[in-house]
Write an enzyme that holds these catalytic residues in place. Structure first.
Site, PDB file in Angstrom:
ATOM      1  N   HIS A 100       5.413  -8.444  -6.255  1.00 57.28           N
ATOM      2  CA  HIS A 100       5.133  -7.571  -7.241  1.00 57.28           C
ATOM      3  C   HIS A 100       5.302  -8.161  -8.427  1.00 57.28           C
ATOM      4  O   HIS A 100       4.479  -7.522  -9.307  1.00 57.28           O
ATOM      5  CB  HIS A 100       6.384  -6.643  -6.960  1.00 57.28           C
ATOM      6  CG  HIS A 100       5.816  -5.037  -7.798  1.00 57.28           C
ATOM      7  ND1 HIS A 100       4.896  -4.254  -7.243  1.00 57.28           N
ATOM      8  CD2 HIS A 100       6.567  -4.704  -8.648  1.00 57.28           C
ATOM      9  CE1 HIS A 100       4.876  -3.175  -8.088  1.00 57.28           C
ATOM     10  NE2 HIS A 100       5.921  -3.360  -8.917  1.00 57.28           N
ATOM     11  N   SER A 155       2.097  -1.637 -11.857  1.00 57.50           N
ATOM     12  CA  SER A 155       3.098  -0.723 -11.055  1.00 57.50           C
ATOM     13  C   SER A 155       2.746   0.642 -11.717  1.00 57.50           C
ATOM     14  O   SER A 155       1.704   1.067 -11.581  1.00 57.50           O
ATOM     15  CB  SER A 155       4.347  -1.422 -11.204  1.00 57.50           C
ATOM     16  OG  SER A 155       5.103  -0.734 -10.351  1.00 57.50           O
ATOM     17  N   ASP A 163       3.985  -7.975  -1.580  1.00 60.16           N
ATOM     18  CA  ASP A 163       4.537  -7.114  -2.476  1.00 60.16           C
ATOM     19  C   ASP A 163       5.831  -6.233  -1.967  1.00 60.16           C
ATOM     20  O   ASP A 163       6.027  -5.879  -0.905  1.00 60.16           O
ATOM     21  CB  ASP A 163       3.630  -5.939  -2.847  1.00 60.16           C
ATOM     22  CG  ASP A 163       4.068  -5.262  -4.048  1.00 60.16           C
ATOM     23  OD1 ASP A 163       5.132  -4.613  -4.310  1.00 60.16           O
ATOM     24  OD2 ASP A 163       3.353  -5.078  -5.179  1.00 60.16           O
TER      25      ASP A 163
END
Length: 256
Positions: free
Chosen positions: A229, A94, A201
């Site tokens: 995610h 991320s 995600d």
């Protein structure tokens, strides 16, 4: 960096010429990287996972941290390990992937390659993701499902009070700014990169895939069909491992 918490988790292999530095995302921590770090041990590769300032504690500590600290912390770690190892690669989840890209702008901190998971160049925030994260750091997310356990493993902020979240605005505004700057930087990024994204995600839009394939066709881009995610299905975990080892092998072959 002696005595610091720069390497919250580390595994140093004697004689290794490569260190893989793991950088987590916002509200996250290094625990999520343990499986890949164990995989690296079998390959004779050293690794270290950072705990960014303001993370691994409570909501007040996070509110007192800033993006500039996270950037400087990441770059300082790369510079530090470059003094010990001929080569350093960053694995970022991320925001960690964005911080890795940012480090490339500093010649002293530029890694040999970046392996980015859930890279948020284009955001697509869903209610489900926000709800699970909020429940994770308030202690109300029950680990009944593997997806919930993945969130709990990844998030490092706990004991959060609602009023503390008001002070998180600058961090998220800075994250949006970093996303924008890295999109602009993408055509000029001088670093080998592999990006793994998830079809389901909760925070990253699949527009990121089309952007990468249009602007950087030289980058390897893989989309996991059954993951989010934080959560990776068993099958997709194997895909990540194969992509990771293949990326490392390609980079290492250029050093011989």
């Amino acid at each position: 960096m002696e005595g610091s918490r720069q390497c919250h988790i580390s595994s140093h292999i004697p004689g290794a010429k490569l260190l893989v530095l793991f950088v987590h995302g916002i509200l996250e921590g290094p625990e999520q990287f343990r499986p890949l770090m164990k995989l690296l041990e079998t390959q004779g590769i050293s690794s270290a996972a950072l705990l960014l300032p303001g993370h691994g504690s409570d909501g007040a500590a996070f509110a007192g941290s800033r993006m500039r600290q996270w950037q400087e912390y990441t770059e300082a770690a790369v510079i530090h390990f470059k003094k010990q190892y001929p080569h350093v690669i960053i694995v970022g989840h991320s925001m960690g992937g964005l911080l890795a890209m940012q480090a490339c702008q500093n010649p002293l901190a530029a890694p040999d390659g970046i392996f980015a998971l859930g890279l948020p160049l284009c955001l697509g925030v869903r209610y489900k993701g926000v709800e699970e994260v909020c429940r994770a750091f308030t202690g109300t997310l029950a680990p009944e499902h593997e997806s919930a356990r993945a969130v709990l493993r990844t998030c490092s902020i706990s004991h959060v009070r609602l009023y503390q979240c008001v002070g998180w605005g600058p961090q998220y505004a800075a994250l949006l700014g970093l996303c924008r700057r890295m999109r602009q930087m993408l055509p000029k990024l001088n670093c080998r990169m592999c990006v793994v994204l998830s079809a389901d995600d909760e925070f990253v839009s699949l527009k990121t895939v089309s952007l990468l394939r249009r602007v950087r066709p030289d980058f390897q881009v893989t989309v996991l069909p059954d993951s989010g995610h934080f959560y990776l299905s068993g099958k997709d975990k194997k895909v990540v491992e194969r992509c990771f080892l293949s990326f490392l092998s390609k980079i290492q072959s250029g050093w011989k």
